[in-house]
Structures are given as structure tokens and as C-alpha cells.
Design a protein around this motif. Structure first.
Motif, mmCIF file in Angstrom:
data_model
loop_
_atom_site.group_PDB
_atom_site.id
_atom_site.type_symbol
_atom_site.label_atom_id
_atom_site.label_comp_id
_atom_site.label_asym_id
_atom_site.label_seq_id
_atom_site.Cartn_x
_atom_site.Cartn_y
_atom_site.Cartn_z
ATOM 1 N N LEU A 141 0.833 -1.190 0.000
ATOM 2 C CA LEU A 141 0.000 0.000 0.000
ATOM 3 C C LEU A 141 0.872 1.246 0.000
ATOM 4 O O LEU A 141 1.854 1.317 0.753
ATOM 5 C CB LEU A 141 -0.877 0.002 1.261
ATOM 6 C CG LEU A 141 -1.561 1.307 1.680
ATOM 7 C CD1 LEU A 141 -2.728 1.614 0.747
ATOM 8 C CD2 LEU A 141 -2.042 1.216 3.125
ATOM 9 N N VAL A 142 0.514 2.217 -0.841
ATOM 10 C CA VAL A 142 1.091 3.553 -0.713
ATOM 11 C C VAL A 142 0.334 4.239 0.410
ATOM 12 O O VAL A 142 -0.866 4.507 0.289
ATOM 13 C CB VAL A 142 0.945 4.355 -2.020
ATOM 14 C CG1 VAL A 142 1.516 5.760 -1.832
ATOM 15 C CG2 VAL A 142 1.642 3.654 -3.171
ATOM 16 N N LEU A 161 2.443 8.856 -7.803
ATOM 17 C CA LEU A 161 2.326 7.631 -7.021
ATOM 18 C C LEU A 161 1.234 6.723 -7.586
ATOM 19 O O LEU A 161 1.400 5.498 -7.658
ATOM 20 C CB LEU A 161 2.015 7.976 -5.564
ATOM 21 C CG LEU A 161 3.165 8.603 -4.761
ATOM 22 C CD1 LEU A 161 2.643 9.226 -3.482
ATOM 23 C CD2 LEU A 161 4.232 7.567 -4.449
ATOM 24 N N ALA A 162 0.125 7.331 -8.007
ATOM 25 C CA ALA A 162 -0.996 6.543 -8.527
ATOM 26 C C ALA A 162 -0.621 5.818 -9.808
ATOM 27 O O ALA A 162 -1.013 4.655 -10.017
ATOM 28 C CB ALA A 162 -2.197 7.454 -8.772
ATOM 29 N N ALA A 171 1.499 2.882 -8.766
ATOM 30 C CA ALA A 171 0.677 1.933 -8.009
ATOM 31 C C ALA A 171 -0.197 1.111 -8.943
ATOM 32 O O ALA A 171 -0.356 -0.108 -8.770
ATOM 33 C CB ALA A 171 -0.185 2.679 -6.989
ATOM 34 N N GLU A 172 -0.758 1.765 -9.950
ATOM 35 C CA GLU A 172 -1.570 1.055 -10.935
ATOM 36 C C GLU A 172 -0.720 0.056 -11.718
ATOM 37 O O GLU A 172 -1.135 -1.098 -11.938
ATOM 38 C CB GLU A 172 -2.226 2.059 -11.893
ATOM 39 C CG GLU A 172 -3.000 1.437 -13.034
ATOM 40 C CD GLU A 172 -4.260 0.726 -12.604
ATOM 41 O OE1 GLU A 172 -4.743 -0.134 -13.367
ATOM 42 O OE2 GLU A 172 -4.776 1.014 -11.501
ATOM 43 N N ARG A 205 1.980 -1.473 -10.801
ATOM 44 C CA ARG A 205 2.501 -2.552 -9.973
ATOM 45 C C ARG A 205 1.407 -3.300 -9.213
ATOM 46 O O ARG A 205 1.672 -4.337 -8.615
ATOM 47 C CB ARG A 205 3.521 -2.010 -8.959
ATOM 48 C CG ARG A 205 4.668 -1.207 -9.556
ATOM 49 C CD ARG A 205 5.436 -1.975 -10.610
ATOM 50 N NE ARG A 205 5.903 -3.270 -10.152
ATOM 51 C CZ ARG A 205 6.522 -4.148 -10.930
ATOM 52 N NH1 ARG A 205 6.730 -3.868 -12.200
ATOM 53 N NH2 ARG A 205 6.923 -5.308 -10.447
ATOM 54 N N TRP A 244 -0.489 -2.019 -6.542
ATOM 55 C CA TRP A 244 -0.540 -1.660 -5.127
ATOM 56 C C TRP A 244 -1.819 -0.878 -4.836
ATOM 57 O O TRP A 244 -2.311 -0.125 -5.686
ATOM 58 C CB TRP A 244 0.628 -0.761 -4.752
ATOM 59 C CG TRP A 244 1.992 -1.357 -4.771
ATOM 60 C CD1 TRP A 244 2.462 -2.364 -5.563
ATOM 61 C CD2 TRP A 244 3.099 -0.934 -3.975
ATOM 62 N NE1 TRP A 244 3.795 -2.591 -5.314
ATOM 63 C CE2 TRP A 244 4.218 -1.732 -4.333
ATOM 64 C CE3 TRP A 244 3.260 0.042 -3.000
ATOM 65 C CZ2 TRP A 244 5.468 -1.582 -3.747
ATOM 66 C CZ3 TRP A 244 4.511 0.200 -2.408
ATOM 67 C CH2 TRP A 244 5.603 -0.613 -2.768
ATOM 68 N N ILE A 280 -3.573 2.331 -2.895
ATOM 69 C CA ILE A 280 -3.038 3.663 -2.632
ATOM 70 C C ILE A 280 -3.985 4.461 -1.750
ATOM 71 O O ILE A 280 -5.192 4.518 -2.003
ATOM 72 C CB ILE A 280 -2.724 4.416 -3.942
ATOM 73 C CG1 ILE A 280 -2.169 5.815 -3.646
ATOM 74 C CG2 ILE A 280 -3.934 4.470 -4.867
ATOM 75 C CD1 ILE A 280 -1.550 6.505 -4.840
ATOM 76 N N ALA A 302 -5.220 5.568 -11.644
ATOM 77 C CA ALA A 302 -5.234 4.277 -10.942
ATOM 78 C C ALA A 302 -6.621 3.665 -11.083
ATOM 79 O O ALA A 302 -7.380 3.569 -10.114
ATOM 80 C CB ALA A 302 -4.864 4.477 -9.476
ATOM 81 N N VAL A 311 -6.837 -0.325 -9.137
ATOM 82 C CA VAL A 311 -6.373 -0.676 -7.793
ATOM 83 C C VAL A 311 -7.237 0.014 -6.739
ATOM 84 O O VAL A 311 -7.888 1.020 -7.015
ATOM 85 C CB VAL A 311 -4.887 -0.306 -7.590
ATOM 86 C CG1 VAL A 311 -4.001 -1.085 -8.540
ATOM 87 C CG2 VAL A 311 -4.671 1.193 -7.739
ATOM 88 N N PHE A 313 9.325 0.967 -6.045
ATOM 89 C CA PHE A 313 8.262 -0.038 -5.936
ATOM 90 C C PHE A 313 8.819 -1.425 -6.266
ATOM 91 O O PHE A 313 8.571 -2.406 -5.541
ATOM 92 C CB PHE A 313 7.131 0.293 -6.917
ATOM 93 C CG PHE A 313 6.170 1.360 -6.463
ATOM 94 C CD1 PHE A 313 4.836 1.059 -6.245
ATOM 95 C CD2 PHE A 313 6.582 2.667 -6.278
ATOM 96 C CE1 PHE A 313 3.933 2.035 -5.853
ATOM 97 C CE2 PHE A 313 5.689 3.661 -5.896
ATOM 98 C CZ PHE A 313 4.360 3.340 -5.681
#
Length: 351
Positions: A68-69, A86-87, A90-91, A93, A95, A97, A121, A124, A320
Motif C-alpha cells: 500500500l502507498v 504515485l498513482a 501503483a496502478e 505494480r 498496489w 493507494i 489508478a 487498484v 516499488f
């Protein structure tokens, strides 16, 4: 929100980012507790490294990894850019967020865009965020619903930051009667509602009280990483509070202890371990101790805050990937091929 209040909010958010990047804001004299543990090496894991799976599920959504971010920022153009960078990764990988406090967006529609990351994102889990103390300062169920709608979020987290508010120059410190307000939100909102600390941990009694009023997940957010009393020390012109902050640099429940306490009391709870995690090995330890997800904050911030080049985005992506690689390698080293096997391992030992 008046023009002056908007300016004050932007100034505070900007100061938080700058201080976290430039100053020594780690807890002093207290660690996450994860350093007390080590894995017992398995020389014959009977696994192919390439087949180790980090996949898991969180409230019906598949994640590429149980990572989680953590909630960090929002409310300004700079913060919005950080959230979007970050989003995007995260998308890529897989994760989850979390967003920073969305109070500013509730009070001023013009600031909502800094929390609008769903386009970046789309698949996720995205977690909206409001400070629970705001229930004593005019917020209610509709404010929570608004936060979820702004973020197009899959869940809402209510953060508990009593110690930060004491040291914050403009802090809100009336933490009375919050449990009934949290219960009302849990009963009314159409998405799961969780509660997190911001770096001082949650004990078993508090976790049980929260679970009893309908809280769906708990983010331990323990001590050992960023100390927000230290952050606010650098913002304050009040010499008394600046000096007093030093006395609380070692305050809180270490992340590992918080996770263990909560899991022992609530065997079926959904628990996130955050607070001072820096590596994938930290994530592996936290999950073996009882967490379902591991959260990362300030370790991702330098690259996310750097908008100077495409290279900085690639460096964020590498952060990440590094964390994932370390988690997968730790699992290989103990012969755990899945996250469920990692949760059940007997190979995490006290040093």
C-alpha cells in the motif's frame, strides 16, 4: 473556506512536504520493532523463484502485491502532482493507494482535483481519508461521503492524530465522543471504513473498540518512522512546544508490537502494517507477524516529489520494484510460495 484559510492550508501542506524531505523527522530512541526479528533461512526452499506469487485480494479487488502507498498528502498543486505520480506506478505494480487528509477538498471544491487520481489508478483500491477529530469540528457522514465521491474511492480511512494536533500550531484537540461518530459512519457509508494512526500505533483495546462499532480494517501505523510531533516542531514558532516535542520523539507503540497486539486480540481483523517500513523484508516480517498489507510512505516521497525529469518517475518505479523484489526474495529464502504461506510461516524468529 476563506482566501486566508486556503492560503494557510496550502502553506501547511507545502511545509509538511518540505520538512519530511529536508529535516530529521524520524522517531528518536524507538524503532519499528521489526529489527528484533529475523527469518530462519531455508537452504532447500523447493520453489522456483519465478513462480512465487505476491498476489492477494483486498475487499474484492486483486492486488499484484500486498502493498500500500500510505496516506501522505493532498490539497495543493504540488501535492496533487505527487499523488498522481504515485498513482501511476501503483496502478502499474498493483498496489493499493491511500490519499492524504481530504479536509481541504471538503471545505473547498477547488482543491478536490489534488485527490482525483482514479484516472491514473483505474483498477487498484483507492482509499479516501479524513481526520476523525473533524467530527467535532463540523464534519459528519455527508463529509465522508463527499470524500469518497471526490476520490472515487473503494474505502475510507479515518485517521487518528491526537499527538500531532497537540503540537500543530492550528491543531484541533477535542477528541471526545469520536467512537459514536465513527460508528455512525460505518453504519451509513456504502464502502468499507477503516481507522489508522499516523505514526504512534494502535493498541489492542482501541482496536477492539473500533471493531465493535463496525470498523472494517485497521492500519496500525506504528512508531519507528516519521514522528509528526517532530514534523510540527519545525513548523512551530511556539518555543514551549518546540522544546516539548523533543520529549515525545520516542513516543508510541512500535509497528511490530501494534500488529501483534491487534492480531492476538482480533484474529479475523484486516490489518495494515505501516510506520517506518523501508524494505520488502520489513513487509515480509510484518505479514508474518499478522498483517494483511504493508504500507510505505516517506520512503517513496523523494522520488514522488521530484518533478524534474522522466528519470525521477523511473526512479519511483524502481523503488516499488525494489520493495517487491525484496519481499519475493525473503519468501524464497524461507520457502513460502504465496502470501498465505508467508502468513503461516514458523520461520520468523526473535533475534
Amino acid at each position: 473556506m476563506s482566501v486566508d484559510q486556503q492560503a494557510a492550508t496550502a502553506k501547511r501542506k507545502g511545509e509538511h512536504i518540505r520538512i519530511c524531505l529536508q529535516e530529521q523527522v524520524n522517531s528518536v530512541g524507538i524503532e519499528t520493532g521489526l529489527e528484533r526479528y529475523r527469518f530462519k533461512h531455508n537452504a532447500l526452499p523447493e520453489l522456483s523463484f519465478s513462480e512465487i506469487s505476491l498476489e492477494t485480494e483486498w475487499f474484492g479487488k486483486r492486488l499484484g502485491a500486498p502493498l500500500l502507498v500510505s496516506s501522505m498528502t493532498g490539497g495543493t498543486d504540488e501535492a496533487g502532482a505527487i499523488n498522481r505520480r504515485l498513482a501511476i506506478v501503483a496502478e502499474e505494480r498493483g498496489w493499493a493507494i491511500g490519499l492524504g487528509s481530504m479536509r481541504a477538498a471538503i471545505e473547498n471544491e477547488e482543491l478536490a482535483s489534488s485527490f482525483s487520481i482514479r484516472r491514473d489508478a483505474p483498477s487498484v483500491p483507492v482509499i479516501a481519508n479524513i481526520g476523525a477529530v473533524q467530527f467535532n469540528y463540523g464534519f459528519g457522514v455527508e463529509s465522508c461521503r463527499r470524500a469518497v465521491n471526490i476520490a472515487e474511492a473503494d474505502a475510507l480511512v479515518l485517521h487518528l492524530n491526537s499527538m500531532q494536533e497537540v503540537f500543530q500550531p492550528e491543531g484541533d484537540t477535542d477528541f471526545r465522543r469520536l467512537l459514536p461518530a465513527i460508528e455512525q459512519v460505518c453504519k451509513t457509508l456504502h464502502v468499507p471504513v477503516g481507522v489508522k494512526e499516523v505514526g504512534w500505533g494502535i493498541d489492542a483495546d482501541t482496536a477492539e473498540a473500533l471493531a465493535n462499532v463496525g470498523v472494517s480494517f485497521i492500519d496500525a501505523a506504528g512508531a519507528g518512522g516519521t514522528s509528526w510531533s517532530q514534523v510540527e516542531k519545525f513548523r512551530s514558532s511556539d518555543e514551549l512546544r518546540r522544546q516539548a516535542a523533543e520529549s515525545f520523539a520516542d513516543w508510541g507503540i512500535p509497528t511490530a508490537d501494534s500488529v501483534i497486539e491487534i492480531r492476538d486480540r482480533l484474529p479475523s481483523a484486516i490489518i495494515i502494517a505501516s510506520g517506518g517500513l523501508r524494505s520488502g523484508v520489513d513487509a515480509a516480517k510484518a505479514i508474518a507477524l499478522g498483517a494483511d498489507l504493508a504500507g510505505y510512505g516517506r520512503v517513496l516521497l523523494p522520488q514522488a516529489a521530484n518533478d524534474s525529469s522522466i528519470l525521477s518517475q523511473e526512479q519511483l518505479r524502481q523503488q516499488f520494484e525494489r520493495i517487491e523484489f525484496e519481499l519475493r526474495t525473503a519468501m524464497f529464502g524461507i520457502g513460502a510460495g504465496t502470501i498465505d504461506e508467508l502468513k503461516k510461516t514458523k520461520r520468523l524468529l526473535l533475534k
